[in-house]
Design a protein around this motif. Sequence first.
Motif, PDB file in Angstrom:
ATOM      1  N   TRP A   1       0.841  -1.201   0.000  1.00  0.00           N
ATOM      2  CA  TRP A   1       0.000   0.000   0.000  1.00  0.00           C
ATOM      3  C   TRP A   1       0.873   1.247   0.000  1.00  0.00           C
ATOM      4  O   TRP A   1       2.023   1.231   0.469  1.00  0.00           O
ATOM      5  CB  TRP A   1      -0.885   0.043   1.245  1.00  0.00           C
ATOM      6  CG  TRP A   1      -1.943  -0.989   1.325  1.00  0.00           C
ATOM      7  CD1 TRP A   1      -3.261  -0.876   0.975  1.00  0.00           C
ATOM      8  CD2 TRP A   1      -1.809  -2.336   1.820  1.00  0.00           C
ATOM      9  NE1 TRP A   1      -3.939  -2.051   1.210  1.00  0.00           N
ATOM     10  CE2 TRP A   1      -3.078  -2.959   1.736  1.00  0.00           C
ATOM     11  CE3 TRP A   1      -0.726  -3.071   2.335  1.00  0.00           C
ATOM     12  CZ2 TRP A   1      -3.286  -4.271   2.127  1.00  0.00           C
ATOM     13  CZ3 TRP A   1      -0.944  -4.385   2.726  1.00  0.00           C
ATOM     14  CH2 TRP A   1      -2.209  -4.973   2.620  1.00  0.00           C
TER      15      TRP A   1
ATOM     16  N   TYR B   1      -3.618   0.329  -3.327  1.00  0.00           N
ATOM     17  CA  TYR B   1      -3.329  -1.082  -3.032  1.00  0.00           C
ATOM     18  C   TYR B   1      -2.821  -1.790  -4.281  1.00  0.00           C
ATOM     19  O   TYR B   1      -3.388  -1.643  -5.365  1.00  0.00           O
ATOM     20  CB  TYR B   1      -4.608  -1.759  -2.530  1.00  0.00           C
ATOM     21  CG  TYR B   1      -4.590  -3.269  -2.551  1.00  0.00           C
ATOM     22  CD1 TYR B   1      -3.828  -3.986  -1.633  1.00  0.00           C
ATOM     23  CD2 TYR B   1      -5.343  -3.979  -3.487  1.00  0.00           C
ATOM     24  CE1 TYR B   1      -3.819  -5.385  -1.655  1.00  0.00           C
ATOM     25  CE2 TYR B   1      -5.349  -5.364  -3.507  1.00  0.00           C
ATOM     26  CZ  TYR B   1      -4.573  -6.060  -2.592  1.00  0.00           C
ATOM     27  OH  TYR B   1      -4.570  -7.438  -2.613  1.00  0.00           O
TER      28      TYR B   1
ATOM     29  N   ALA C   1      -8.092   2.333  -2.661  1.00  0.00           N
ATOM     30  CA  ALA C   1      -8.893   1.666  -1.638  1.00  0.00           C
ATOM     31  C   ALA C   1     -10.184   2.443  -1.392  1.00  0.00           C
ATOM     32  O   ALA C   1     -10.194   3.677  -1.376  1.00  0.00           O
ATOM     33  CB  ALA C   1      -8.094   1.532  -0.346  1.00  0.00           C
TER      34      ALA C   1
ATOM     35  N   PHE D   1     -11.558   4.386   2.811  1.00  0.00           N
ATOM     36  CA  PHE D   1     -10.402   5.012   3.462  1.00  0.00           C
ATOM     37  C   PHE D   1     -10.805   6.418   3.895  1.00  0.00           C
ATOM     38  O   PHE D   1     -11.167   7.253   3.069  1.00  0.00           O
ATOM     39  CB  PHE D   1      -9.224   5.052   2.487  1.00  0.00           C
ATOM     40  CG  PHE D   1      -7.938   5.555   3.076  1.00  0.00           C
ATOM     41  CD1 PHE D   1      -7.306   4.862   4.097  1.00  0.00           C
ATOM     42  CD2 PHE D   1      -7.346   6.714   2.587  1.00  0.00           C
ATOM     43  CE1 PHE D   1      -6.110   5.317   4.633  1.00  0.00           C
ATOM     44  CE2 PHE D   1      -6.145   7.169   3.108  1.00  0.00           C
ATOM     45  CZ  PHE D   1      -5.530   6.469   4.136  1.00  0.00           C
TER      46      PHE D   1
ATOM     47  N   ASN E   1      -3.936  -5.960  10.035  1.00  0.00           N
ATOM     48  CA  ASN E   1      -4.606  -4.675   9.846  1.00  0.00           C
ATOM     49  C   ASN E   1      -3.654  -3.648   9.260  1.00  0.00           C
ATOM     50  O   ASN E   1      -2.450  -3.647   9.570  1.00  0.00           O
ATOM     51  CB  ASN E   1      -5.134  -4.151  11.182  1.00  0.00           C
ATOM     52  CG  ASN E   1      -6.190  -5.041  11.788  1.00  0.00           C
ATOM     53  OD1 ASN E   1      -7.170  -5.393  11.138  1.00  0.00           O
ATOM     54  ND2 ASN E   1      -5.994  -5.436  13.046  1.00  0.00           N
TER      55      ASN E   1
ATOM     56  N   TYR F   1      -7.338  -0.063   9.909  1.00  0.00           N
ATOM     57  CA  TYR F   1      -8.338  -0.640   9.016  1.00  0.00           C
ATOM     58  C   TYR F   1      -8.073  -2.135   8.834  1.00  0.00           C
ATOM     59  O   TYR F   1      -6.925  -2.577   8.854  1.00  0.00           O
ATOM     60  CB  TYR F   1      -8.265   0.004   7.624  1.00  0.00           C
ATOM     61  CG  TYR F   1      -8.539   1.485   7.571  1.00  0.00           C
ATOM     62  CD1 TYR F   1      -9.832   1.963   7.376  1.00  0.00           C
ATOM     63  CD2 TYR F   1      -7.500   2.410   7.682  1.00  0.00           C
ATOM     64  CE1 TYR F   1     -10.092   3.327   7.298  1.00  0.00           C
ATOM     65  CE2 TYR F   1      -7.747   3.776   7.613  1.00  0.00           C
ATOM     66  CZ  TYR F   1      -9.039   4.224   7.427  1.00  0.00           C
ATOM     67  OH  TYR F   1      -9.294   5.585   7.356  1.00  0.00           O
ATOM     68  N   SER F   2      -9.123  -2.878   8.597  1.00  0.00           N
ATOM     69  CA  SER F   2      -8.982  -4.244   8.116  1.00  0.00           C
ATOM     70  C   SER F   2      -9.251  -4.247   6.618  1.00  0.00           C
ATOM     71  O   SER F   2      -9.946  -3.377   6.089  1.00  0.00           O
ATOM     72  CB  SER F   2      -9.952  -5.191   8.835  1.00  0.00           C
ATOM     73  OG  SER F   2     -11.304  -4.843   8.560  1.00  0.00           O
TER      74      SER F   2
ATOM     75  N   CYS G   1      -8.706  -3.368   3.116  1.00  0.00           N
ATOM     76  CA  CYS G   1      -8.050  -2.393   2.215  1.00  0.00           C
ATOM     77  C   CYS G   1      -7.445  -3.090   1.003  1.00  0.00           C
ATOM     78  O   CYS G   1      -6.428  -2.662   0.461  1.00  0.00           O
ATOM     79  CB  CYS G   1      -6.988  -1.572   2.953  1.00  0.00           C
ATOM     80  SG  CYS G   1      -7.664  -0.491   4.234  1.00  0.00           S
ATOM     81  N   ASN G   2      -8.132  -4.174   0.563  1.00  0.00           N
ATOM     82  CA  ASN G   2      -7.606  -4.934  -0.574  1.00  0.00           C
ATOM     83  C   ASN G   2      -8.661  -5.168  -1.675  1.00  0.00           C
ATOM     84  O   ASN G   2      -8.841  -6.321  -2.104  1.00  0.00           O
ATOM     85  CB  ASN G   2      -7.058  -6.254  -0.070  1.00  0.00           C
ATOM     86  CG  ASN G   2      -8.070  -7.035   0.778  1.00  0.00           C
ATOM     87  OD1 ASN G   2      -9.169  -6.570   1.036  1.00  0.00           O
ATOM     88  ND2 ASN G   2      -7.696  -8.228   1.198  1.00  0.00           N
TER      89      ASN G   2
ATOM     90  N   CYS H   1     -11.675  -1.046   2.512  1.00  0.00           N
ATOM     91  CA  CYS H   1     -11.253  -0.875   3.902  1.00  0.00           C
ATOM     92  C   CYS H   1     -12.465  -0.888   4.831  1.00  0.00           C
ATOM     93  O   CYS H   1     -13.519  -0.343   4.503  1.00  0.00           O
ATOM     94  CB  CYS H   1     -10.547   0.472   4.100  1.00  0.00           C
ATOM     95  SG  CYS H   1      -9.005   0.677   3.200  1.00  0.00           S
ATOM     96  N   THR H   2     -12.271  -1.483   6.002  1.00  0.00           N
ATOM     97  CA  THR H   2     -13.253  -1.404   7.079  1.00  0.00           C
ATOM     98  C   THR H   2     -12.575  -0.808   8.296  1.00  0.00           C
ATOM     99  O   THR H   2     -11.525  -1.304   8.733  1.00  0.00           O
ATOM    100  CB  THR H   2     -13.806  -2.794   7.435  1.00  0.00           C
ATOM    101  OG1 THR H   2     -14.448  -3.358   6.287  1.00  0.00           O
ATOM    102  CG2 THR H   2     -14.807  -2.708   8.574  1.00  0.00           C
ATOM    103  N   SER H   3     -13.117   0.270   8.836  1.00  0.00           N
ATOM    104  CA  SER H   3     -12.506   0.940   9.983  1.00  0.00           C
ATOM    105  C   SER H   3     -12.556   0.043  11.216  1.00  0.00           C
ATOM    106  O   SER H   3     -13.608  -0.491  11.566  1.00  0.00           O
ATOM    107  CB  SER H   3     -13.216   2.263  10.267  1.00  0.00           C
ATOM    108  OG  SER H   3     -12.674   2.885  11.418  1.00  0.00           O
TER     109      SER H   3
END
Length: 353
Positions: free
Chosen positions: A213, A228, A239, A242, A257, A274-275, A277-278, A281-283
């Motif tokens: 990233w 990414y 991503a 974000f 993460n 974040y989880s 991001c591929n 992204c999930t905060s």
Amino acid sequence: MRLLSAAVCTTVAAALLASCSGGNMGTTSSVPGTASGASKVQALHHAGAVSIIPKSALPKGPQKLKGRQAPQAEMKGIYAAQFFGSTVNGYTKNNSGNGAAICTVPGSSVNNVATDTVGNLIVPDAFSGVVVYPGPTMCGSGSPTTISDTYGQASDAASVNALTGPIVVGNILGPGYVVNCSASSLSCTQLTPSSQGIGEVAGVGMDAAGDCWADSYNAAFTAVILTYWAGCTGTGTAATGFLNTGYGGVDVDNKGNVVTFNWHGSAGTDLWVYSGCNPACTSVSDNSLTNNTAIFGHIGKHGQRLVAGAYLKGQEDIYQYSPTTLTYYYSFNNGLSVTGDTEGVAYSPSSKK
């Protein structure tokens, strides 16, 4: 950090015209200049190396250590770099008295440093290339490997194993802003940006699978984006999800993460985790660095400590870290100074990514 306004964009355009006319602007930061400390893009055509942190943003004169001094057991395997210094300092354990560095390696105009999972030290040494010092011994054992980066000013790097695998390198000044480098070939290959382009890179990161990233401004300097690259090759994807409004360093913790520094200049920094991001992204969390602002930092091997470069105080701040919490722990500053511009920091070895 506020996004670039029309007024700032006008200033940027004027600065770029001035640079094209041959004006010499001296050693300045490349971070677009706003009241909160974002970048000055006139440095994009600068003849010399530029610092992420504007020199004008650094306090004048010595600064006292802000926070707590390090306990004896917590000073093992930390590197610190100063942009206006000439070395990267290595610190070790048993330093309850805020003792001096136990080793150094050469390094000037260094924005950030990195280590990998086996303890190799990676120094993106501006226009002098990317230098890898073989670990796990602090400051390396044996001869360093210098990789030629002809794509710009190397300012950040990340790798799982820098001597045997790929190294992603961020160039704060292009034209090749993010590159994949190799110690075996001693060369780098440019990674293609997403459709949003890249205007200026702050940080890069890599996970255990070799995905990478980059945290940067888009090509129009209208937003901060995270790009990414699957396998750290080919064309990147911007991503989604974000939420950062300021750019900064990137790391990957032991849970996989993506950890990002949401830098607001002197107004402070928050660490956004974040989880995924591929590219979605999930905060996971968004916590403030409570002792000082910082633009770069890294997580340690066990995933429980984070070190941040507190440039306004010329010190390194250590936090207790988990994916959802961040608690200030202690600081050290021996051998560091405000005028040196203390930006780059890393635990050795790195997180397990």
